[in-house]
Design a protein around this motif. Structure first.
Motif, PDB file in Angstrom:
ATOM      1  N   UNK A 107       0.827  -1.208   0.000  1.00 34.91           N
ATOM      2  CA  UNK A 107       0.000   0.000   0.000  1.00 34.91           C
ATOM      3  C   UNK A 107       0.861   1.258   0.000  1.00 34.91           C
ATOM      4  N   UNK A 108       2.043   1.170   0.596  1.00 33.71           N
ATOM      5  CA  UNK A 108       2.923   2.334   0.614  1.00 33.71           C
ATOM      6  C   UNK A 108       3.492   2.643  -0.769  1.00 33.71           C
ATOM      7  N   UNK A 109       3.388   1.688  -1.703  1.00 32.44           N
ATOM      8  CA  UNK A 109       3.843   1.923  -3.074  1.00 32.44           C
ATOM      9  C   UNK A 109       2.791   2.649  -3.905  1.00 32.44           C
ATOM     10  N   UNK A 147       1.894   4.805  -8.983  1.00 30.66           N
ATOM     11  CA  UNK A 147       2.372   3.591  -8.313  1.00 30.66           C
ATOM     12  C   UNK A 147       3.865   3.466  -8.536  1.00 30.66           C
ATOM     13  N   UNK A 148       4.605   3.108  -7.474  1.00 34.16           N
ATOM     14  CA  UNK A 148       6.047   2.887  -7.565  1.00 34.16           C
ATOM     15  C   UNK A 148       6.302   1.390  -7.611  1.00 34.16           C
ATOM     16  N   UNK A 149       6.941   0.935  -8.679  1.00 34.00           N
ATOM     17  CA  UNK A 149       7.207  -0.485  -8.866  1.00 34.00           C
ATOM     18  C   UNK A 149       8.686  -0.732  -8.605  1.00 34.00           C
ATOM     19  N   UNK A 150       8.987  -1.432  -7.521  1.00 27.80           N
ATOM     20  CA  UNK A 150      10.393  -1.692  -7.218  1.00 27.80           C
ATOM     21  C   UNK A 150      10.604  -3.030  -6.511  1.00 27.80           C
ATOM     22  N   UNK A 151       9.575  -3.862  -6.446  1.00 27.31           N
ATOM     23  CA  UNK A 151       9.749  -5.185  -5.854  1.00 27.31           C
ATOM     24  C   UNK A 151       8.775  -6.176  -6.475  1.00 27.31           C
ATOM     25  N   UNK A 152       9.053  -7.456  -6.244  1.00 30.91           N
ATOM     26  CA  UNK A 152       8.274  -8.517  -6.859  1.00 30.91           C
ATOM     27  C   UNK A 152       8.168  -9.687  -5.891  1.00 30.91           C
ATOM     28  N   UNK A 153       7.019 -10.345  -5.901  1.00 34.62           N
ATOM     29  CA  UNK A 153       6.817 -11.525  -5.058  1.00 34.62           C
ATOM     30  C   UNK A 153       7.085 -12.769  -5.893  1.00 34.62           C
ATOM     31  N   UNK A 154       8.014 -13.603  -5.447  1.00 29.83           N
ATOM     32  CA  UNK A 154       8.381 -14.817  -6.172  1.00 29.83           C
ATOM     33  C   UNK A 154       8.455 -15.983  -5.200  1.00 29.83           C
ATOM     34  N   UNK A 171      -5.146 -12.159  11.519  1.00 27.13           N
ATOM     35  CA  UNK A 171      -4.715 -11.409  10.334  1.00 27.13           C
ATOM     36  C   UNK A 171      -3.198 -11.236  10.320  1.00 27.13           C
ATOM     37  N   UNK A 172      -2.588 -11.503   9.185  1.00 26.47           N
ATOM     38  CA  UNK A 172      -1.135 -11.310   9.008  1.00 26.47           C
ATOM     39  C   UNK A 172      -0.903  -9.938   8.389  1.00 26.47           C
ATOM     40  N   UNK A 173      -0.380  -9.019   9.163  1.00 26.39           N
ATOM     41  CA  UNK A 173      -0.197  -7.642   8.698  1.00 26.39           C
ATOM     42  C   UNK A 173       1.180  -7.503   8.056  1.00 26.39           C
ATOM     43  N   UNK A 174       1.207  -7.525   6.709  1.00 34.35           N
ATOM     44  CA  UNK A 174       2.480  -7.403   5.994  1.00 34.35           C
ATOM     45  C   UNK A 174       2.489  -6.241   5.018  1.00 34.35           C
ATOM     46  N   UNK A 175       1.412  -5.465   4.976  1.00 30.35           N
ATOM     47  CA  UNK A 175       1.372  -4.280   4.144  1.00 30.35           C
ATOM     48  C   UNK A 175       1.105  -4.524   2.674  1.00 30.35           C
ATOM     49  N   UNK A 176       0.863  -5.772   2.273  1.00 34.67           N
ATOM     50  CA  UNK A 176       0.619  -6.083   0.873  1.00 34.67           C
ATOM     51  C   UNK A 176      -0.753  -5.590   0.436  1.00 34.67           C
ATOM     52  N   UNK A 177      -0.844  -5.154  -0.805  1.00 36.05           N
ATOM     53  CA  UNK A 177      -2.123  -4.677  -1.325  1.00 36.05           C
ATOM     54  C   UNK A 177      -3.049  -5.836  -1.654  1.00 36.05           C
ATOM     55  N   UNK A 178      -2.495  -6.934  -2.150  1.00 37.35           N
ATOM     56  CA  UNK A 178      -3.312  -8.094  -2.526  1.00 37.35           C
ATOM     57  C   UNK A 178      -2.892  -9.281  -1.682  1.00 37.35           C
ATOM     58  N   UNK A 179      -3.823  -9.781  -0.895  1.00 34.58           N
ATOM     59  CA  UNK A 179      -3.515 -10.826   0.074  1.00 34.58           C
ATOM     60  C   UNK A 179      -4.591 -11.906   0.045  1.00 34.58           C
ATOM     61  N   UNK A 180      -4.363 -12.931   0.858  1.00 35.84           N
ATOM     62  CA  UNK A 180      -5.387 -13.937   1.104  1.00 35.84           C
ATOM     63  C   UNK A 180      -6.425 -13.356   2.066  1.00 35.84           C
ATOM     64  N   UNK A 181      -7.425 -14.139   2.425  1.00 31.84           N
ATOM     65  CA  UNK A 181      -8.480 -13.672   3.328  1.00 31.84           C
ATOM     66  C   UNK A 181      -7.964 -13.455   4.735  1.00 31.84           C
ATOM     67  N   UNK A 182      -6.759 -13.939   5.031  1.00 31.48           N
ATOM     68  CA  UNK A 182      -6.170 -13.732   6.353  1.00 31.48           C
ATOM     69  C   UNK A 182      -4.944 -12.816   6.292  1.00 31.48           C
TER      70      UNK A 182
END
Length: 431
Positions: free
Chosen positions: A254-256, A264-271, A320-331
């Motif tokens: 969300x901070x991106x 939107x600032x694109x500087x990381x990727x989930x792999x 809830x797992x708070x990791x700051x991701x914009x798109x997450x699972x239901x938890x």
């Protein structure tokens, strides 16, 4: 009168010596290059005398000092008089592992294990020739991989039943194997272990580009309509309207996102990596780090998505797992890329659309932009390609179609009659 004692030539040499034992020797060759030689640690816990070269004494000495320092730390140098198998193992575990991503290193290792080592294992690196490499690649193109890798030995299939399936490698895979070998030998050249990279002297035919079938404008509208009620509607909107890669979408925080200014600032990727699982990494290349403008539709869908995520957080409570991701699972956990692919396939099926890859949404973005006359440089910056040649090459077929349309338009204009009222005479000079 006491006669001065003559100084022996041996004592003179001792006094003029400037390098201690183990530091190696440095001298100038007849071709005016400088050569430095010394003993370093080699694979197999042995010692090997190596030679390095430089245009100046300082350059040659620096190269030798670097190798001796690495040897003193227990790092063996490449032994080009060893077999290809030994050298590739050294390159994989000592060099490539520090230079490429983990997933790329895993592909390198599979390529070495399945193809390069079985095909070139008995060859010595120093005696490898361009003909050896060309012969190896030619065999690779025609060999049945089911037979070559022994996949049919433990079950009644393929050659085990006398009917070879002729499962051959694609031209793209053969080109990739060739590139891995070139990378390994190039390191030996840079380290002055080999005089030249023989794999570079072998030219392989350019593989046919992988064909993709992006959405047409009507299919894109149908897809967006079907995704309107999906929990990941904002993600699909971003994918189609901005061309972000799957990993870039899943790695968005969300901070991106600046929804007020619409950027939107694109500087990381989930792999997903073999050892770390789902991991946040840097983007694919440095050029992939970019700041893009968000369409109004994406800003609105992201605001709605954030409200829905807050509701999911309230329902999950302490789970809830708070990791700051914009798109997450239901938890609140990170989304699995494979699960996103399955969700995307189900969405296509429910919408009655033909099946395409998730990455084809990115191709759809570029294709639709090109067809609307958007400049190639703008598309290159939006997609985060390293070079405009990549953009031009991938979408060459689209540009050719647009050129044909433009030529046909010009042909229609030139075919008009001179007295056509819709075709007045030109009064301005076109510059």
């Amino acid at each position: 009168m006491t006669t001065p004692r003559p100084t022996s030539s041996r004592r003179t040499r001792t006094r003029t010596r400037t390098r201690a034992n183990g530091d190696g020797t440095v001298y100038q060759r007849k071709d005016n290059r400088w050569e430095a030689a010394g003993y370093v640690l080699a694979p197999g816990n042995t010692r090997k005398r190596i030679r390095v070269y430089g245009t100046t004494r300082k350059d040659a000495l620096a190269k030798l000092t670097e190798k001796i320092a690495a040897s003193n730390l227990g790092l063996p140098v490449a032994a080009t008089d060893s077999t290809v198998s030994t050298y590739l193992t050294y390159w994989l575990n000592g060099i490539a592992v520090h230079q490429v991503r983990e997933n790329t290193h895993t592909r390198y290792a599979a390529c070495v294990r399945l193809h390069l080592v079985p095909g070139l294992e008995a060859k010595q690196v120093a005696r490898l020739t361009a003909r050896d490499v060309r012969t190896f690649l030619d065999r690779l193109r025609v060999a049945c991989q089911c037979c070559a890798q022994g996949r049919d030995t433990d079950r009644r299939s393929c050659c085990a039943i006398g009917q070879c399936c002729n499962k051959r490698l694609s031209p793209l895979t053969v080109t990739y194997i060739h590139s891995v070998l070139k990378s390994a030998l190039e390191h030996a050249v840079r380290e002055d272990e080999l005089p030249r990279n023989v794999a570079r002297n072998v030219k392989t035919p350019a593989p046919r580009p992988r064909r993709f079938k992006p959405f047409t404008a009507s299919e894109a509208r149908q897809f967006l309509h079907a995704a309107g009620n999906d929990r990941l509607n904002a993600l699909y909107e971003l994918a189609l309207r901005t061309g972000l890669r799957k990993g870039e979408l899943l790695g968005l925080h969300w901070e991106d996102l600046d929804l007020d200014s619409g950027t939107a600032s694109i500087h990381r990727s989930l792999q997903r990596t073999p050892t770390g699982g789902l991991t946040i990494l840097h983007t694919k290349t440095r050029a992939s780090e970019r700041r893009i403008a968000l369409p109004t539709e994406c800003v609105n869908s992201l605001k709605t998505h954030r409200e829905q995520q807050e509701e999911a957080r309230r329902i999950a409570g302490t789970g809830w797992s708070d990791n700051g991701l914009a798109f997450t699972t239901l938890t609140g956990g990170p989304l699995e890329p494979a699960n996103l692919t399955r969700s995307f396939s189900r969405l296509l099926k429910s919408a009655g659309l033909r099946r395409i890859r998730f990455h084809d949404l990115r191709h759809s973005t570029a294709t639709l932009l090109l067809e609307q006359g958007v400049d190639l440089v703008v598309i290159k910056e939006l997609l985060g390609h390293a070079h405009i040649g990549v953009t031009a090459g991938v979408y060459a077929h689209v540009r050719l179609r647009l050129q044909r349309q433009a030529i046909n338009t010009l042909g229609a204009a030139l075919g008009r009659a001179d007295n056509d009222p819709d075709n007045p005479p030109a009064t301005a000079v076109v510059r």
